[in-house]
Every structure is written in structure tokens, then in C-alpha cells.
Motif scaffolding. Structure first.
Motif, mmCIF file in Angstrom:
data_model
loop_
_atom_site.group_PDB
_atom_site.id
_atom_site.type_symbol
_atom_site.label_atom_id
_atom_site.label_comp_id
_atom_site.label_asym_id
_atom_site.label_seq_id
_atom_site.Cartn_x
_atom_site.Cartn_y
_atom_site.Cartn_z
ATOM 1 N N LYS A 121 0.826 -1.206 0.000
ATOM 2 C CA LYS A 121 0.000 0.000 0.000
ATOM 3 C C LYS A 121 0.862 1.259 0.000
ATOM 4 O O LYS A 121 0.477 2.278 -0.586
ATOM 5 C CB LYS A 121 -0.956 0.001 1.190
ATOM 6 C CG LYS A 121 -1.978 1.153 1.159
ATOM 7 C CD LYS A 121 -2.981 1.017 2.286
ATOM 8 C CE LYS A 121 -4.052 2.108 2.200
ATOM 9 N NZ LYS A 121 -3.491 3.449 2.418
ATOM 10 N N ALA A 124 1.478 2.030 -3.517
ATOM 11 C CA ALA A 124 0.258 2.536 -4.158
ATOM 12 C C ALA A 124 -0.039 3.972 -3.729
ATOM 13 O O ALA A 124 -0.459 4.808 -4.544
ATOM 14 C CB ALA A 124 -0.918 1.628 -3.831
ATOM 15 N N ASP A 125 0.181 4.277 -2.449
ATOM 16 C CA ASP A 125 -0.071 5.633 -1.954
ATOM 17 C C ASP A 125 0.908 6.641 -2.561
ATOM 18 O O ASP A 125 0.533 7.771 -2.884
ATOM 19 C CB ASP A 125 0.047 5.669 -0.427
ATOM 20 C CG ASP A 125 -1.107 4.949 0.267
ATOM 21 O OD1 ASP A 125 -2.131 4.695 -0.399
ATOM 22 O OD2 ASP A 125 -0.975 4.638 1.472
ATOM 23 N N HIS A 127 2.407 6.327 -5.400
ATOM 24 C CA HIS A 127 2.278 6.363 -6.867
ATOM 25 C C HIS A 127 0.818 6.081 -7.239
ATOM 26 O O HIS A 127 0.483 4.987 -7.719
ATOM 27 C CB HIS A 127 3.212 5.334 -7.509
ATOM 28 C CG HIS A 127 4.655 5.554 -7.168
ATOM 29 N ND1 HIS A 127 5.468 6.394 -7.894
ATOM 30 C CD2 HIS A 127 5.411 5.061 -6.153
ATOM 31 C CE1 HIS A 127 6.678 6.404 -7.348
ATOM 32 N NE2 HIS A 127 6.677 5.605 -6.298
ATOM 33 N N PRO A 128 -0.058 7.060 -7.037
ATOM 34 C CA PRO A 128 -1.492 6.841 -7.266
ATOM 35 C C PRO A 128 -1.850 6.538 -8.720
ATOM 36 O O PRO A 128 -2.982 6.139 -8.990
ATOM 37 C CB PRO A 128 -2.124 8.158 -6.799
ATOM 38 C CG PRO A 128 -1.022 9.160 -6.822
ATOM 39 C CD PRO A 128 0.229 8.407 -6.525
ATOM 40 N N ASP A 129 -0.891 6.716 -9.624
ATOM 41 C CA ASP A 129 -1.152 6.377 -11.022
ATOM 42 C C ASP A 129 -1.142 4.860 -11.251
ATOM 43 O O ASP A 129 -1.605 4.383 -12.287
ATOM 44 C CB ASP A 129 -0.104 7.019 -11.934
ATOM 45 C CG ASP A 129 1.320 6.595 -11.582
ATOM 46 O OD1 ASP A 129 1.680 6.689 -10.392
ATOM 47 O OD2 ASP A 129 2.069 6.190 -12.491
ATOM 48 N N LYS A 131 -2.727 1.674 -10.875
ATOM 49 C CA LYS A 131 -4.016 1.039 -10.583
ATOM 50 C C LYS A 131 -4.082 -0.382 -11.135
ATOM 51 O O LYS A 131 -4.821 -1.220 -10.637
ATOM 52 C CB LYS A 131 -5.166 1.852 -11.181
ATOM 53 C CG LYS A 131 -5.222 3.299 -10.727
ATOM 54 C CD LYS A 131 -5.563 3.427 -9.264
ATOM 55 C CE LYS A 131 -5.753 4.883 -8.865
ATOM 56 N NZ LYS A 131 -5.938 5.036 -7.400
ATOM 57 N N ASP A 135 0.057 -0.630 -15.367
ATOM 58 C CA ASP A 135 0.619 0.605 -14.806
ATOM 59 C C ASP A 135 1.913 0.307 -14.052
ATOM 60 O O ASP A 135 2.895 1.045 -14.155
ATOM 61 C CB ASP A 135 -0.370 1.271 -13.847
ATOM 62 C CG ASP A 135 -1.621 1.796 -14.533
ATOM 63 O OD1 ASP A 135 -1.554 2.102 -15.741
ATOM 64 O OD2 ASP A 135 -2.657 1.893 -13.849
ATOM 65 N N VAL A 223 -2.211 -3.936 -1.813
ATOM 66 C CA VAL A 223 -3.256 -3.525 -2.755
ATOM 67 C C VAL A 223 -3.233 -4.489 -3.933
ATOM 68 O O VAL A 223 -2.181 -4.726 -4.538
ATOM 69 C CB VAL A 223 -3.019 -2.086 -3.249
ATOM 70 C CG1 VAL A 223 -4.021 -1.727 -4.347
ATOM 71 C CG2 VAL A 223 -3.130 -1.106 -2.084
#
Length: 332
Positions: A121, A124-125, A127-129, A131, A135, A223
Motif C-alpha cells: 500500500k 500505491a499511496d 504512486h497513485p497512477d 491502478k 501501470d 493492494v
């Protein structure tokens, strides 16, 4: 006044008789305690609630998916399989249900069993791109291989597991080698767990296969990434899950259906207890958190079931009536 007291006592006696009758109807229950953690805990939760809340006499018996299903279908024992991953027995289960030998109760995992490719996570936090898997593949620098940081890593399924075939086919379908990613064999499930723990300890990127519910996902926030396409069952069966498929395509992992299954003979006699089994369900996040507690505290399945019942009344009291909940709480 004497008549009123007598009437009250009679009513109380009748009510007590009705409650006793309902509990007696439950009688003896055999529950499969499957040989993996989430199912073992679920069996013990059921044992505590059925015994203390409904007056059943519960016997836990060792179980596993195919032997337990076959025994229930052919011999009518055990009475209950709390956590049956029905994708493995879908066709014979449908037949057993249609022929009134077995009954499907609640979907124990309300969001289904989940496997796929995950990242921490914290990645993911930051690098919010990111998904989707596609990606993530645009950022090989975020997922360094342990033995060669100039390469990126995708951590493989443990050797010998069926998921190894699907991961390696998807690796080829996504052309990951050309994108700088190498397959990393962790040697075992414990080895795979160790790579996740190491990534969180050193705050380094991690991309690989994992599944839920598990203790690791309760301990480390991960995630699950989308593959950007819907699950194609025909393609999955014909190629994605087949070792060394010649022309694999990008596909999504299926969501596994996880249900409580009971014998028809038990469902017919269980009275109000069957209503509990048709209501009881929990999420992957809930199970992950209690399995993490079990691992950290070296708890037995019974220890973990009691911990869940003591600390997550917000979940389980919705499965039962207030009077049943009160009885269970008093017994903990």
C-alpha cells in the motif's frame, strides 16, 4: 393474584419448553475443521456460537476440501463445512443440491476468495497512477530484483502450486521480460512470505502473486492490482491456467466462491440454528486481521475464534438474535 402467578409460571414454562425444544432440535452437530487457518477459525466460531447460543452439541472433525465434500455427499457426514471453496467441486455440488443431499447456506466470505498480483500500500499511496498491473510495469525501478537491482522482479507462486502456471502464462502474455522484469522463485510459501516481510521492513517495492484471506495480508497492507480486463473463464480453463500454454492472453484471476455447505438432513432438523448458518458471513479484511492476530500470538483456532468473538461484536452480533448474543458473550 394466585391465578396470575400460576398463569405467568405456565407461560414461562411453555416458553422454556419452546426454547428447549428449539435447542433440542439442533442436537448433535459435526463440523469440518479444515486444515487451513481461516476455515479452522470459522469452524471454532461456529462451535462456540452453536453450543452456547443454540444448545447444540458440537464435534469438530478434521477436514479438507475434496474428502469433506465427498463424505458429506455420499455419507451425510460431517453435517457442516463452514468454508468450502466451491469452484473445486462446482459440478458435483450442483448435482448434490438438486438431488436434496446438500444445502448451500451463506457465502462465508462475502467478497469471495481473492488471489492475484499485489503491491504494498505504501507504493500505491506514493504512486497513485498505479491502478493496474500494466501501470506497475511502466515503473520497473520501483520493484528491484533482490539479486540484481538493475532488473525488476515479479515474485512467483510457490513451486508445485497450480497458480504457478497462471502467473508464468500472464508473465509471457504481458511481455514482462522485455519490460525489464524477471521471475523470482521464492522456493516455498514461507519464502514468499519472507519476501513481503523484507519489502515492508526496508520499504522497498514488491510485485507478485498472493491470495486472501491470509495472515500476511492482515499484517501488511497490500493492494491488489487489476489486469484491466474482465475474467474470461473459457480462456482461463483453456490456456491461462494450463502449464506452458502456447499463446497466453492477458486475463484476470477468478473470484473464488466460498460458501458454508450443510447436509440436507442437518438443515431439516437444525431449527433456528440453520438460520444462523444462512446469515453468518465476513469479509476478507476481517479474516486477514484475525489471522494476523493468530500468527503474532501463536494462537490455536479456538484461541483465535474467542479473540474474534470478544473483539468484533460489531460483526458477529449481526448474525444472531440479541438473546443468543447474550448467551455467547456470557460464555466467553
Amino acid at each position: 393474584m394466585k391465578k396470575l402467578i400460576a398463569s405467568a409460571l405456565l407461560a414461562a414454562g411453555l416458553l422454556g419448553g419452546l426454547v428447549g425444544s428449539a435447542n433440542a432440535a439442533c442436537g448433535s452437530v459435526s463440523i469440518a475443521e479444515m486444515n487451513w487457518a481461516s476455515a479452522g477459525v470459522a469452524a471454532n466460531v461456529d462451535k462456540i456460537i452453536l453450543e452456547n447460543g443454540y444448545g447444540c452439541s458440537v464435534d469438530l472433525v478434521t477436514g479438507d476440501t475434496l474428502p469433506t465434500f465427498t463424505s458429506m455427499d455420499e455419507k451425510g457426514q460431517p453435517d457442516v463445512a463452514p468454508e468450502l471453496w466451491i469452484n473445486a467441486v462446482r459440478t458435483p455440488l450442483d448435482k448434490a443440491v438438486s438431488e436434496d443431499r446438500l444445502v448451500i447456506a451463506a457465502p462465508l466470505l462475502s467478497d469471495g476468495g481473492q488471489d492475484g498480483w499485489w503491491i504494498p500500500k505504501f507504493i500505491a499511496d506514493a504512486h497513485p497512477d498505479i491502478k493496474t498491473v500494466q501501470d506497475a510495469l511502466k515503473h520497473p525501478e520501483l520493484f528491484p530484483a533482490p539479486d540484481d537491482p538493475s532488473k525488476a522482479a515479479i515474485y512467483d507462486c510457490p513451486p508445485g502450486w497450480q497458480c504457478q502456471s497462471s502467473l508464468e502464462n500472464l508473465y509471457r502474455a504481458l511481455d514482462m521480460e522485455k519490460k525489464g522484469f524477471k521471475l523470482v522463485d521464492t522456493g516455498s510459501a514461507a519464502g514468499l512470505d519472507g519476501t513481503i516481510a523484507n519489502a515492508f521492513e526496508h520499504k522497498t517495492g514488491w510485485l507478485g502473486y498472493y491470495w486472501s484471506p491470509t495472515a500476511i495480508l492482515g499484517k501488511y497492507e497490500m493492494v491488489r492490482l487489476s489486469f484491466g480486463v474482465p475474467h474470461d473463464k473459457a480462456e482461463w480453463d483453456a490456456c491461462t491456467s494450463v502449464t506452458n500454454c502456447a499463446n497466453p492472453k492477458v486475463n484476470s484471476y477468478p473470484v473464488s466462491e466460498v460458501y458454508t455447505v450443510v447436509t440436507k438432513s442437518f438443515a431439516d432438523k437444525a431449527g433456528v440454528a440453520i438460520d444462523y448458518l444462512k446469515t453468518r458471513k465476513w469479509t476478507n479484511d476481517t479474516v486477514n486481521s484475525i489471522l494476523a492476530w493468530q500468527t503474532d500470538n501463536q494462537g490455536t483456532n479456538e484461541d483465535t475464534a474467542r479473540q474474534f468473538l470478544k473483539t468484533r461484536e460489531d460483526v458477529w452480533t449481526k448474525w444472531v438474535s440479541p438473546d443468543v448474543a447474550a448467551k455467547v458473550k456470557a460464555a466467553l
